[in-house]
Design an enzyme around this catalytic site. Structure first.
Site, PDB file in Angstrom:
ATOM      1  N   GLU A  23       0.847  -1.192   0.000  1.00  0.00           N
ATOM      2  CA  GLU A  23       0.000   0.000   0.000  1.00  0.00           C
ATOM      3  C   GLU A  23       0.882   1.242   0.000  1.00  0.00           C
ATOM      4  OE1 GLU A  23      -3.811   0.658   2.329  1.00  0.00           O
ATOM      5  OE2 GLU A  23      -2.444   1.994   3.405  1.00  0.00           O
ATOM      6  N   HIS A  83      -7.644   2.813  -4.730  1.00  0.00           N
ATOM      7  CA  HIS A  83      -8.674   2.879  -3.699  1.00  0.00           C
ATOM      8  C   HIS A  83      -9.769   3.838  -4.157  1.00  0.00           C
ATOM      9  CE1 HIS A  83      -6.137   1.530  -0.009  1.00  0.00           C
ATOM     10  NE2 HIS A  83      -5.595   1.066  -1.123  1.00  0.00           N
TER      11      HIS A  83
END
Length: 316
Positions: A23, A83
């Site tokens: 991430e 995202h």
């Protein structure tokens, strides 16, 4: 008696590769951007399957997130998983963003509800749950499916090894995960957890309820006590008290780092032993701790062309 099928035959297939992902979050300043891109180059050399790019609440960093997604695709071999949060967004607004992502070549979206508005007010007609966003993405995809050469958009969702702060029970969380699967989710990444048994428990409960999509453990390198305590306060998930005591007693930063790497490796190994199909590392835009953990794990990974060859192919 019927002859055995190929499925019945003893398996001779080698161990499946373990999925690997990271991430990242968009930088907030030129200095942060420089640090992030040093990290990206280091992580790229490990050949991850994808990197997720976070998206601020209500799209607060929309432009910088898209800039990072573009640069990842244009300047690296990395595949971005974008995202996208939905709470409070209208179907029109979110359809526009999904189309924009698809126009930019994104084929993976992590569909999230996002934080509730501080005043608790969600405008009429706005989306409220990640399940709504999954269905919206699938509707957009259906209208554009001729472009994808019989492929599809990969949709990821969040899963919770411990009870979501707003949930009445862990059982309710699993029912929500099952509903996301029914709406079209392809895989889930867990929120951070600190105890080895928490991922195994989630996997057991989810499979019993009928969840069949991959559940990928999200693991944070446990090398910063400040970060552990901050995340624990935000999520309500308590770290192991004995480990926290050892970190506080560390004589210097090097010892704390060693203790944190050992604890992270143990957490990752326990998840893999429980049946995890991969690992998603929350890097906080830093690479050193993640690379230390990977060196200790020695994951089975796919055999692919060298990074130099892939870069030549990507940039040609």
């Amino acid at each position: 008696m019927s002859p055995p099928t190929l499925i019945d035959q003893p398996s001779t297939v080698a161990t499946a590769p373990v999925a690997l992902s990271y991430e990242l979050f968009p930088p907030r300043s030129p200095a942060a951007s420089e640090t992030l891109w040093a990290t990206i180059r280091e992580l790229e050399a490990t050949d991850p399957d994808y990197v997720s790019v976070t998206y601020g609440a209500s799209g607060s960093n929309h432009d910088t997130a898209l800039d990072l997604v573009d640069r990842l695709q244009l300047e690296t071999t990395l595949r971005p998983l974008a995202h996208l949060t939905c709470v409070g967004g209208t179907p029109e607004e979110l359809s526009r963003i999904v189309n924009e992502l698809l126009d930019r070549g994104v084929r993976g979206i992590l569909a999230l509800r996002g934080d509730q508005p501080k005043d608790g007010h969600v405008p009429p007609g706005a989306l409220r749950y990640a399940q709504d966003l999954i269905e919206l993405i699938r509707r957009v995809e259906l209208r554009r499916s001729a472009q994808f050469a019989a492929g599809k958009v990969a949709i990821g969702v969040a899963a919770y090894p411990t009870k979501h702060p707003e949930s009445p029970s862990e059982g309710h969380d699993v029912e929500v995960l099952l509903a996301k699967q029914r709406s079209g989710a392809d895989f889930a990444i867990t929120q951070v957890f600190f105890h080895a048994e928490q991922y195994a428990s989630l996997l057991h409960r989810a499979r019993r309820a009928g969840v069949t999509i991959p559940l990928i453990p999200g693991v944070m390198p446990l090398t910063s006590l400040r970060r552990i305590e901050k995340l624990s306060a935000l999520s309500g998930v308590s770290p192991d008290a004995a480990f926290v005591d050892r970190m506080r007693s560390a004589t210097d930063e090097a010892e704390a780092r060693r203790l944190g790497v050992e604890a992270t490796v143990a957490l990752a190994e326990s998840s893999l032993d429980a049946g995890a199909p991969g690992l998603h590392l929350y890097t906080f835009n830093e690479h050193a701790s993640s690379l230390d953990v990977l060196t200790r794990l020695d994951l089975p990974r796919p055999a692919r062309p060298s990074l130099a060859a892939r870069r030549r192919s990507t940039l040609s």
